[in-house]
Design an enzyme around this catalytic site. Sequence first.
Site, PDB file in Angstrom:
ATOM      1  N   SER A  14       0.886  -1.066  -0.113  1.00 39.54           N
ATOM      2  CA  SER A  14      -0.053   0.097   0.045  1.00 39.54           C
ATOM      3  C   SER A  14       0.897   1.276   0.057  1.00 39.54           C
ATOM      4  CB  SER A  14      -0.958   0.017   1.305  1.00 39.54           C
ATOM      5  OG  SER A  14      -1.735   1.002   1.303  1.00 39.54           O
ATOM      6  N   THR A  61      -8.910  -0.942   2.048  1.00 39.12           N
ATOM      7  CA  THR A  61      -8.560  -1.591   0.709  1.00 39.12           C
ATOM      8  C   THR A  61      -9.022  -2.935   0.729  1.00 39.12           C
ATOM      9  OG1 THR A  61      -6.813  -1.425  -1.078  1.00 39.12           O
ATOM     10  CG2 THR A  61      -6.260  -1.999   1.162  1.00 39.12           C
ATOM     11  N   LYS A  65     -13.793  -3.549   1.735  1.00 40.45           N
ATOM     12  CA  LYS A  65     -14.683  -2.561   1.515  1.00 40.45           C
ATOM     13  C   LYS A  65     -16.226  -2.700   1.766  1.00 40.45           C
ATOM     14  CE  LYS A  65     -11.411  -0.223  -1.826  1.00 40.45           C
ATOM     15  NZ  LYS A  65     -11.404   0.409  -3.162  1.00 40.45           N
ATOM     16  N   ASP A 101     -13.589   6.668  -4.052  1.00 38.90           N
ATOM     17  CA  ASP A 101     -13.008   6.015  -5.188  1.00 38.90           C
ATOM     18  C   ASP A 101     -13.353   6.680  -6.556  1.00 38.90           C
ATOM     19  OD1 ASP A 101     -11.100   4.349  -3.996  1.00 38.90           O
ATOM     20  OD2 ASP A 101     -12.868   2.850  -3.873  1.00 38.90           O
ATOM     21  N   GLY A 126     -16.335  -3.624 -17.561  1.00 40.04           N
ATOM     22  CA  GLY A 126     -16.368  -4.243 -16.000  1.00 40.04           C
ATOM     23  C   GLY A 126     -17.386  -3.560 -15.306  1.00 40.04           C
ATOM     24  N   ALA A 130     -15.018  -1.718  -8.295  1.00 36.93           N
ATOM     25  CA  ALA A 130     -14.389  -0.731  -8.916  1.00 36.93           C
ATOM     26  C   ALA A 130     -15.343   0.060  -9.525  1.00 36.93           C
ATOM     27  CB  ALA A 130     -13.053  -0.993  -9.514  1.00 36.93           C
ATOM     28  N   TYR A 218      -3.109   0.059 -10.739  1.00 37.00           N
ATOM     29  CA  TYR A 218      -1.980   0.926 -10.976  1.00 37.00           C
ATOM     30  C   TYR A 218      -0.525  -0.030 -10.709  1.00 37.00           C
ATOM     31  CZ  TYR A 218      -2.164   1.453  -5.808  1.00 37.00           C
ATOM     32  OH  TYR A 218      -1.913   0.869  -4.365  1.00 37.00           O
ATOM     33  N   GLY A 240      -4.010   4.092 -12.533  1.00 36.27           N
ATOM     34  CA  GLY A 240      -4.715   4.604 -11.507  1.00 36.27           C
ATOM     35  C   GLY A 240      -4.265   5.377 -10.208  1.00 36.27           C
TER      36      GLY A 240
HETATM   37  P1  ATR Z   1     -13.379  -5.380  -8.338  1.00 33.70           P
HETATM   38  O1  ATR Z   1     -13.885  -5.182  -7.101  1.00 33.70           O
HETATM   39  O2  ATR Z   1     -11.670  -5.128  -8.732  1.00 33.70           O
HETATM   40  O3  ATR Z   1     -13.911  -4.607  -9.570  1.00 33.70           O
HETATM   41  P2  ATR Z   1     -14.753  -7.732  -9.133  1.00 33.70           P
HETATM   42  O4  ATR Z   1     -15.912  -7.228  -8.247  1.00 33.70           O
HETATM   43  O5  ATR Z   1     -14.291  -9.289  -8.920  1.00 33.70           O
HETATM   44  O6  ATR Z   1     -13.423  -6.948  -8.784  1.00 33.70           O
HETATM   45  O7  ATR Z   1     -15.017  -7.327 -10.486  1.00 33.70           O
HETATM   46  C1  ATR Z   1     -14.237  -7.757 -11.367  1.00 33.70           C
HETATM   47  C2  ATR Z   1     -14.730  -7.332 -12.982  1.00 33.70           C
HETATM   48  O8  ATR Z   1     -13.697  -7.794 -13.950  1.00 33.70           O
HETATM   49  C3  ATR Z   1     -16.179  -7.889 -13.558  1.00 33.70           C
HETATM   50  O9  ATR Z   1     -16.842  -7.283 -14.238  1.00 33.70           O
HETATM   51  C4  ATR Z   1     -15.464  -8.942 -14.425  1.00 33.70           C
HETATM   52  O10 ATR Z   1     -16.344  -9.360 -15.301  1.00 33.70           O
HETATM   53  P3  ATR Z   1     -17.459 -10.766 -15.106  1.00 33.70           P
HETATM   54  O11 ATR Z   1     -18.450  -9.986 -14.043  1.00 33.70           O
HETATM   55  O12 ATR Z   1     -18.064 -11.065 -16.094  1.00 33.70           O
HETATM   56  O13 ATR Z   1     -16.737 -11.799 -14.542  1.00 33.70           O
HETATM   57  C5  ATR Z   1     -14.238  -8.287 -15.011  1.00 33.70           C
HETATM   58  N1  ATR Z   1     -13.481  -9.125 -15.542  1.00 33.70           N
HETATM   59  C6  ATR Z   1     -12.324 -10.103 -14.982  1.00 33.70           C
HETATM   60  N2  ATR Z   1     -11.566 -10.475 -15.665  1.00 33.70           N
HETATM   61  C7  ATR Z   1     -11.746 -10.370 -16.874  1.00 33.70           C
HETATM   62  C8  ATR Z   1     -11.736 -10.621 -18.109  1.00 33.70           C
HETATM   63  N3  ATR Z   1     -10.414 -11.297 -18.332  1.00 33.70           N
HETATM   64  N4  ATR Z   1     -12.186 -10.127 -19.405  1.00 33.70           N
HETATM   65  C9  ATR Z   1     -13.240  -9.157 -19.223  1.00 33.70           C
HETATM   66  N5  ATR Z   1     -13.720  -8.874 -17.907  1.00 33.70           N
HETATM   67  C10 ATR Z   1     -13.127  -9.343 -16.821  1.00 33.70           C
END
Ligand code: ATR
Length: 274
Positions: A14, A61, A65, A101, A126, A130, A218, A240
């Site tokens: 961190s 973190t 969260k 964030d 996604g 985040a 990041y 980031g």
């Molecule tokens: P965070 O809290 O970091 O956002 P998360 O809640 O696990 O992590 O969400 C991960 C996101 O990345 C999701 O939108 C995921 O898509 P799915 O909902 O379809 O799983 C997306 N993601 C992860 N790996 C991916 C990849 N290789 N290609 C496209 N999307 C991906």
Amino acid sequence: SDRYAVIGNPIGFSKSPLIHSTFAKMTGQDLVYEAIEAPLGGFNARVDQFRTEGAKGLNITAPFKLDAFAYANELSESADRAGAANCLKFEGDRIIAENFDGIGLVRDITVNLGVKMAGRRVLMLGVGGAARGALLPFLRQEPSELVLVNRTLSKAVALAEEFAGCGPLIVSGYAELADLAEGYDVVVNATSASLRGEMPPLPGNVFRGSELAYELAYGKGLTPFLQAARAEGVAKLADGVGMLVEQAAEAFAWWRGVRPGTAQVIAELTVPLS
Ligand code: ATR
């Protein structure tokens, strides 16, 4: 002096202690800022202890969260909307949750990188934690459209339903993006793909005419997403780190009532993307 910390697991990498100590020096604030690694499942007990010791606030973190959100007894609008907290303030029995964030990301894009979002086409990849926190701050910038793309389409649909009526939100799958007539002004990668060196299945033409490609992760250098954007000729590439420093500045201002400048710390933490 007043005590603060960042809590996570793992926490060794961190940057928050460095960022907040620098802010404290810059603003002449008397505080101590630590890093706490809580065991998985041990968030509440560890935070109870920290509060007993007189702590004034916490940054949160991964993976805590959601725990922090549940631990609070008062929620800001942004924490409520995000369903997650990245910052807590302790005032007597009050445990107030915030989530900076999204606002940190918007400030980095619009102020530091000088990219306007108003009236522009924005693409968000996604819909995890985040992306969720960024949704309302993005819509408040009044983009002409905000397109949410996700591998699992149902999750994007559910999120868009939650924010229905808040702005021009559109849901799409990756494959359908290939049919676009034009590209997006701002493309934000909020997936966790880059953490594993993966690339979301993005057709190249989304970057046509783009001003900015922003990688939320990041310290990963030129990720496959940023490489693709560069190959398509996108001039501004960012990771980031600016968002991290900006959300920290928001937290610092909320706790201490004084807003530190961010340029110097961002410059110190920036690793050239090449
Ligand atoms: P965070 O809290 O970091 O956002 P998360 O809640 O696990 O992590 O969400 C991960 C996101 O990345 C999701 O939108 C995921 O898509 P799915 O909902 O379809 O799983 C997306 N993601 C992860 N790996 C991916 C990849 N290789 N290609 C496209 N999307 C991906």
